[in-house]
Design a protein around this motif. Structure first.
Motif, PDB file in Angstrom:
ATOM      1  N   ILE A  29      28.461  13.678  24.523  1.00 37.13           N
ATOM      2  CA  ILE A  29      29.656  14.102  24.698  1.00 37.13           C
ATOM      3  C   ILE A  29      30.586  13.665  23.523  1.00 37.13           C
ATOM      4  N   TYR A  30      30.314  12.076  22.865  1.00 35.05           N
ATOM      5  CA  TYR A  30      30.665  12.098  21.543  1.00 35.05           C
ATOM      6  C   TYR A  30      30.743  12.914  20.777  1.00 35.05           C
ATOM      7  N   ILE A  31      29.808  13.258  20.028  1.00 40.06           N
ATOM      8  CA  ILE A  31      29.193  14.308  19.005  1.00 40.06           C
ATOM      9  C   ILE A  31      29.730  15.804  19.443  1.00 40.06           C
ATOM     10  N   ASP A  32      30.134  16.421  20.547  1.00 41.52           N
ATOM     11  CA  ASP A  32      30.266  17.235  20.988  1.00 41.52           C
ATOM     12  C   ASP A  32      32.266  17.086  20.750  1.00 41.52           C
ATOM     13  N   ASN A  38      39.822   9.785  23.379  1.00 44.20           N
ATOM     14  CA  ASN A  38      40.880  10.443  24.768  1.00 44.20           C
ATOM     15  C   ASN A  38      40.189  11.023  25.000  1.00 44.20           C
ATOM     16  N   LYS A  39      39.400  12.062  23.941  1.00 44.06           N
ATOM     17  CA  LYS A  39      38.709  13.307  24.576  1.00 44.06           C
ATOM     18  C   LYS A  39      37.412  13.348  25.629  1.00 44.06           C
ATOM     19  N   VAL A  40      36.751  12.020  24.588  1.00 42.74           N
ATOM     20  CA  VAL A  40      35.571  11.350  25.409  1.00 42.74           C
ATOM     21  C   VAL A  40      35.622  11.188  26.816  1.00 42.74           C
ATOM     22  N   LYS A  41      36.731   9.958  26.801  1.00 39.92           N
ATOM     23  CA  LYS A  41      36.682   9.647  27.943  1.00 39.92           C
ATOM     24  C   LYS A  41      37.564   9.699  29.362  1.00 39.92           C
ATOM     25  N   GLU A  42      38.213  11.110  28.843  1.00 38.89           N
ATOM     26  CA  GLU A  42      38.744  12.314  29.721  1.00 38.89           C
ATOM     27  C   GLU A  42      37.249  12.765  30.682  1.00 38.89           C
ATOM     28  N   ARG A  43      36.584  13.617  29.782  1.00 41.26           N
ATOM     29  CA  ARG A  43      35.770  14.241  29.669  1.00 41.26           C
ATOM     30  C   ARG A  43      34.619  13.542  30.918  1.00 41.26           C
ATOM     31  N   ALA A  44      34.427  12.272  30.862  1.00 39.55           N
ATOM     32  CA  ALA A  44      32.650  11.610  30.832  1.00 39.55           C
ATOM     33  C   ALA A  44      33.863  10.758  32.597  1.00 39.55           C
ATOM     34  N   LEU A  45      35.188  11.034  32.687  1.00 39.47           N
ATOM     35  CA  LEU A  45      35.311  10.362  34.141  1.00 39.47           C
ATOM     36  C   LEU A  45      35.754  11.525  34.618  1.00 39.47           C
ATOM     37  N   GLN A  46      35.647  12.972  34.179  1.00 49.08           N
ATOM     38  CA  GLN A  46      35.885  14.278  34.958  1.00 49.08           C
ATOM     39  C   GLN A  46      34.113  14.242  35.882  1.00 49.08           C
ATOM     40  N   GLU A  47      33.338  14.280  35.260  1.00 52.70           N
ATOM     41  CA  GLU A  47      32.534  14.401  34.945  1.00 52.70           C
ATOM     42  C   GLU A  47      31.437  13.256  35.863  1.00 52.70           C
ATOM     43  N   ASN A  48      32.213  11.910  36.371  1.00 49.76           N
ATOM     44  CA  ASN A  48      31.649  11.335  36.786  1.00 49.76           C
ATOM     45  C   ASN A  48      29.814  10.380  35.541  1.00 49.76           C
ATOM     46  N   ILE A  49      30.127  10.760  34.049  1.00 43.81           N
ATOM     47  CA  ILE A  49      28.661  10.324  33.503  1.00 43.81           C
ATOM     48  C   ILE A  49      28.400   8.902  34.465  1.00 43.81           C
ATOM     49  N   MET A  50      29.425   8.203  34.791  1.00 43.41           N
ATOM     50  CA  MET A  50      28.996   6.413  34.915  1.00 43.41           C
ATOM     51  C   MET A  50      28.805   6.526  37.082  1.00 43.41           C
ATOM     52  N   GLN A  51      28.490   7.067  37.356  1.00 41.32           N
ATOM     53  CA  GLN A  51      28.136   7.518  38.334  1.00 41.32           C
ATOM     54  C   GLN A  51      28.876   6.473  39.195  1.00 41.32           C
ATOM     55  N   LYS A  52      29.944   6.410  38.756  1.00 49.34           N
ATOM     56  CA  LYS A  52      30.346   5.390  40.282  1.00 49.34           C
ATOM     57  C   LYS A  52      31.696   5.803  40.506  1.00 49.34           C
ATOM     58  N   SER A  57      35.611   0.632  37.936  1.00 49.70           N
ATOM     59  CA  SER A  57      34.263   0.428  37.332  1.00 49.70           C
ATOM     60  C   SER A  57      33.126   1.710  36.589  1.00 49.70           C
ATOM     61  N   ASN A  58      34.283   2.349  36.224  1.00 49.38           N
ATOM     62  CA  ASN A  58      33.920   3.770  35.858  1.00 49.38           C
ATOM     63  C   ASN A  58      34.866   3.694  34.560  1.00 49.38           C
ATOM     64  N   LEU A  59      35.706   2.737  34.177  1.00 47.11           N
ATOM     65  CA  LEU A  59      35.892   2.431  33.170  1.00 47.11           C
ATOM     66  C   LEU A  59      35.687   1.482  32.151  1.00 47.11           C
TER      67      LEU A  59
END
Length: 114
Positions: A29-32, A38-52, A57-59
């Motif tokens: 995501i960071y590379i993309d 800010n965009k990485v964080k938003e996308r990671a939260l939307q896609e629940n990358i951390m699976q929390k 916890s996600n943050l």
């Protein structure tokens, strides 16, 4: 007498293990998103990358991933994203060592000597 010297070690690495799948996904995501956190964080939260389940916890895990990813150079990030799991593990250990002096010092002093 109390020692007021600050501890040089960042102990946040204790919050999570290597998290291979999450690290690879975050690096991708960071590379993309060309390093726009800010965009990485938003996308990671939307896609629940951390699976929390909890946002807190996600943050917390996102902050840990950010530290590790920022410790890697462009070539190392591409290796993390494009390599087999064995190489990903090595790159993640490298990121942990670069981001967390305590782990580097421990490996350098204790593990390497063994």
């Amino acid at each position: 007498m109390m020692n007021n010297k600050p501890n040089p070690y960042n102990m946040s690495f204790t919050a999570g293990a290597a998290m291979i799948n999450e690290m690879r996904a975050m690096a991708e995501i960071y590379i993309d998103l060309e390093g726009d956190w800010n965009k990485v964080k938003e996308r990671a939260l939307q896609e629940n990358i951390m699976q929390k389940y909890k946002r807190s916890s996600n943050l917390r895990y996102l902050a840990l991933m950010k530290q590790r990813i920022e410790a890697l150079n462009e070539r190392e990030l591409k290796l993390l994203v494009d390599s087999p799991v064995a190489i990903q593990r090595q790159i993640i250990l490298l990121a942990i060592c670069k981001a967390h002096a305590f782990v580097f010092d421990f490996i350098n002093e204790a593990v390497r000597e063994a």
